[in-house]
Write an enzyme that holds these catalytic residues in place. Structure first.
Site, PDB file in Angstrom:
ATOM      1  N   SER A 171      87.171 -57.062 -99.037  1.00 45.30           N
ATOM      2  CA  SER A 171      87.676 -56.671 -97.728  1.00 45.30           C
ATOM      3  C   SER A 171      88.705 -55.570 -97.914  1.00 45.30           C
ATOM      4  O   SER A 171      89.032 -55.196 -99.032  1.00 45.30           O
ATOM      5  CB  SER A 171      88.312 -57.869 -97.020  1.00 45.30           C
ATOM      6  OG  SER A 171      89.534 -58.191 -97.662  1.00 45.30           O
ATOM      7  N   LYS A 172      89.200 -55.076 -96.797  1.00 42.92           N
ATOM      8  CA  LYS A 172      90.123 -53.937 -96.811  1.00 42.92           C
ATOM      9  C   LYS A 172      91.280 -54.120 -97.785  1.00 42.92           C
ATOM     10  O   LYS A 172      91.718 -53.171 -98.429  1.00 42.92           O
ATOM     11  CB  LYS A 172      90.695 -53.735 -95.408  1.00 42.92           C
ATOM     12  CG  LYS A 172      89.897 -52.744 -94.580  1.00 42.92           C
ATOM     13  CD  LYS A 172      90.833 -51.667 -94.023  1.00 42.92           C
ATOM     14  CE  LYS A 172      90.084 -50.395 -93.689  1.00 42.92           C
ATOM     15  NZ  LYS A 172      89.422 -50.440 -92.405  1.00 42.92           N
ATOM     16  N   ARG A 173      91.787 -55.333 -97.880  1.00 39.74           N
ATOM     17  CA  ARG A 173      92.985 -55.509 -98.703  1.00 39.74           C
ATOM     18  C   ARG A 173      92.691 -55.328-100.198  1.00 39.74           C
ATOM     19  O   ARG A 173      93.594 -55.216-101.004  1.00 39.74           O
ATOM     20  CB  ARG A 173      93.635 -56.870 -98.425  1.00 39.74           C
ATOM     21  CG  ARG A 173      92.923 -58.025 -99.010  1.00 39.74           C
ATOM     22  CD  ARG A 173      93.443 -59.359 -98.503  1.00 39.74           C
ATOM     23  NE  ARG A 173      92.414 -60.353 -98.667  1.00 39.74           N
ATOM     24  CZ  ARG A 173      92.163 -60.980 -99.801  1.00 39.74           C
ATOM     25  NH1 ARG A 173      92.878 -60.726-100.859  1.00 39.74           N
ATOM     26  NH2 ARG A 173      91.181 -61.853 -99.888  1.00 39.74           N
ATOM     27  N   HIS A 174      91.410 -55.291-100.575  1.00 43.71           N
ATOM     28  CA  HIS A 174      91.078 -55.021-101.972  1.00 43.71           C
ATOM     29  C   HIS A 174      91.079 -53.534-102.287  1.00 43.71           C
ATOM     30  O   HIS A 174      90.769 -53.121-103.388  1.00 43.71           O
ATOM     31  CB  HIS A 174      89.696 -55.590-102.326  1.00 43.71           C
ATOM     32  CG  HIS A 174      89.656 -57.084-102.314  1.00 43.71           C
ATOM     33  ND1 HIS A 174      89.032 -57.792-101.322  1.00 43.71           N
ATOM     34  CD2 HIS A 174      90.201 -57.981-103.147  1.00 43.71           C
ATOM     35  CE1 HIS A 174      89.158 -59.080-101.559  1.00 43.71           C
ATOM     36  NE2 HIS A 174      89.878 -59.229-102.657  1.00 43.71           N
ATOM     37  N   GLY A 175      91.392 -52.733-101.283  1.00 43.56           N
ATOM     38  CA  GLY A 175      91.394 -51.284-101.513  1.00 43.56           C
ATOM     39  C   GLY A 175      90.349 -50.629-100.642  1.00 43.56           C
ATOM     40  O   GLY A 175      89.848 -51.226 -99.693  1.00 43.56           O
TER      41      GLY A 175
END
Ligand code: GLU
Length: 489
Positions: free
Chosen positions: A258-262
């Site tokens: 998801s977004k928080r992984h980059g």
């Protein structure tokens, strides 16, 4: 109706046709790019065709910008389709035509159950703690009983007994009891085809032999087979494709990416992160597939070695550091001209409109040793195009003590008399000077680097002198040298 035990996978020896079928509701996701890559490789490996289909039937969420981003990302990775892309929405009439054939043959029916009726039944099942299964009384109604003045949906008649096995090329055989499949909708009450119907019709009309896609579509495959087999019964020529459902990509922590992984969009890998397409290609390939211990795999080798049955069943973990390492490798392999082409627009955007490609290319051999992406290269190249007086970093400023400035003045005097402005001559000259002054070369090189680049790290100091050339080098030294020796400017 197709019932009893049936296994998918009878494509025989037809020429391979694969497809990548993204929904244009957002950018090209890194997972989507890998699906495209596997489809492309499989088709290339078998000398077949790789097609694109834009699944734009969700009118509210599909955008032209997303379509652009998808084409752009695919083209950047070298994964353009072999034919003009198919747009699913434009084929709605054909989808409806197939629904009509299913209706006519009694493989589908008009269902007049209202949403209230369905909700009631769902509630009742819940109250009685049993799974809800649609059991429409319209399934066996006679066409003569169909009211003409009431809204209806068209449902396909799913088999009620037996089981269906998909011999998935990645997951292995998967079996579902047919009673688990409901009579799902193929035409909505407004007459528009559903996604489930559209996919089957398009895959068949495009001649797709191998459906390679994310494993979030496994359940859909069983439903899609219901339509396919019904049509095959009606008119023949609707053969089961081979399925290969590839696992999703997870983040380094094991959670769904998801977004928080980059960054998730391929455009961010290209633009913000400054990665090379070959590196991303190689990385995505190795994500869930391997050939022995090979880490660096060229496109040609990938085509030769790729086999869908070697794709891992388990989810793969995205590892940004690994991707960046690979990128460093591809940077060092890439030609100076190619890199200069990619870095130039970055420098222009960073406020160096006069950045010169030829000089940039000449500097590349030195710059790429230290760089892992195009941002590093652009940053490293800034000094080449900076205008006097150079802005100094804090560290560089600190280096320029009075003593250092005096040394710069001495260096200026010495280099002004250097007849040959070459790497060898400059090196010999400055080394001799350091020896005469009984100083380490660093004592000269450090202030010189600060004066020439405004920084404390840069390519080798002699390379910097050569790249900047005699006039610019001397002018930069003068600008920082002690004033009492400021001679020719
Ligand atoms: N459009 C679907 C998606 O983007 C893919 C459908 C398919 O590959 O069959 O997830």
């Amino acid at each position: 109706m197709a019932s009893g035990s049936a296994t998918s996978g009878s494509s025989g020896t037809k020429a391979v046709v694969t497809r990548f079928a993204p929904s244009p509701t957002g950018f090209l996701h890194i997972g989507g790019a890998r699906t495209a890559l596997f489809n492309w490789l499989f088709a290339r490996h078998h000398g077949g065709k790789y097609l694109l289909r834009i699944e734009d039937t969700d009118r509210a969420r599909s955008t032209d910008a997303a379509i652009e981003a998808i084409f752009d990302g695919l083209s950047w990775l070298g994964l353009n389709g072999d034919e003009e892309p198919v747009f699913q929405f434009a084929r709605s009439e054909r989808h409806a035509e197939v629904a009509a054939k299913l209706l006519e043959a009694g493989q589908a029916y008009r269902c007049y159950l209202t949403s209230e009726q369905l909700a009631e039944r769902r509630q009742k099942a819940q109250d009685e703690r049993r799974p809800f299964r649609l059991d429409s009384e319209w399934r066996d109604a006679d066409a003569a009983q169909w009211p003409d003045d009431q809204p209806y949906v068209v449902r396909v008649k799913a088999p009620r007994d037996g089981e269906t096995t998909i011999d998935d090329q990645v997951q292995g055989p998967i079996t579902v009891q047919n009673r688990e499949l409901d009579d799902f909708i193929i035409l909505r009450s407004d007459g528009t085809p559903t996604y489930m119907l559209a996919v089957v019709v398009d895959d068949r009309d495009m001649g797709v032999t191998h459906v390679i896609r994310g494993d979030d579509h496994i359940n859909n495959a069983f439903r899609q087979l219901v339509i396919l087999r019904a049509m095959n019964e009606i008119e023949g020529g609707w053969e089961d494709p081979l399925y290969a459902h590839i696992p999703l990509i997870h983040g380094a922590d094991g959670a769904k990416l998801s977004k928080r992984h980059g960054a998730l969009g391929v455009d961010a890998y290209r633009d913000e992160m400054g990665l090379l397409p070959d590196a991303v290609f190689n990385y995505l390939l190795r994500l869930g597939w391997g050939h022995g211990d090979e880490e660096i795999i060229s496109r040609e080798q990938a085509v030769e070695w790729f086999d869908i049955t070697n794709v891992n069943k388990g989810a793969s973990r995205f590892d940004l550091a690994k991707l960046q390492n690979l990128n460093g490798h591809y940077l060092r392999e890439a030609s100076d001209e190619y890199l200069a082409d990619l870095v130039l627009p970055r420098l222009v955007a960073a406020g160096y409109p006069d950045a010169d490609k030829a000089l940039l290319a000449r500097a590349m051999a030195e710059l790429k040793v230290r760089a892992k992406d195009l941002n590093d290269l652009a940053e490293g190249a800034v000094f080449l195009f900076a205008k006097r007086p150079l802005t100094m970093t804090e560290k560089a400023q600190k280096l320029l003590t009075d003593e250092a400035r005096e040394r710069l003045a001495a260096i200026h005097e010495r280099l002004s008399g250097e007849p040959e402005w070459t790497l060898e001559a400059l090196e010999a000259n400055l080394k001799a000077m350091a020896a005469e002054l009984e100083l380490g070369l660093g004592k000269l090189a450090q202030p010189l680097r600060a004066a020439l680049t405004g920084q404390t790290t840069s390519p080798g100091i002699f390379d910097v002198l050569v790249l900047l050339g005699r006039d610019e080098s001397l002018a930069r030294i003068t600008a920082q040298a002690g004033e009492h020796t400021e001679t020719q400017a």
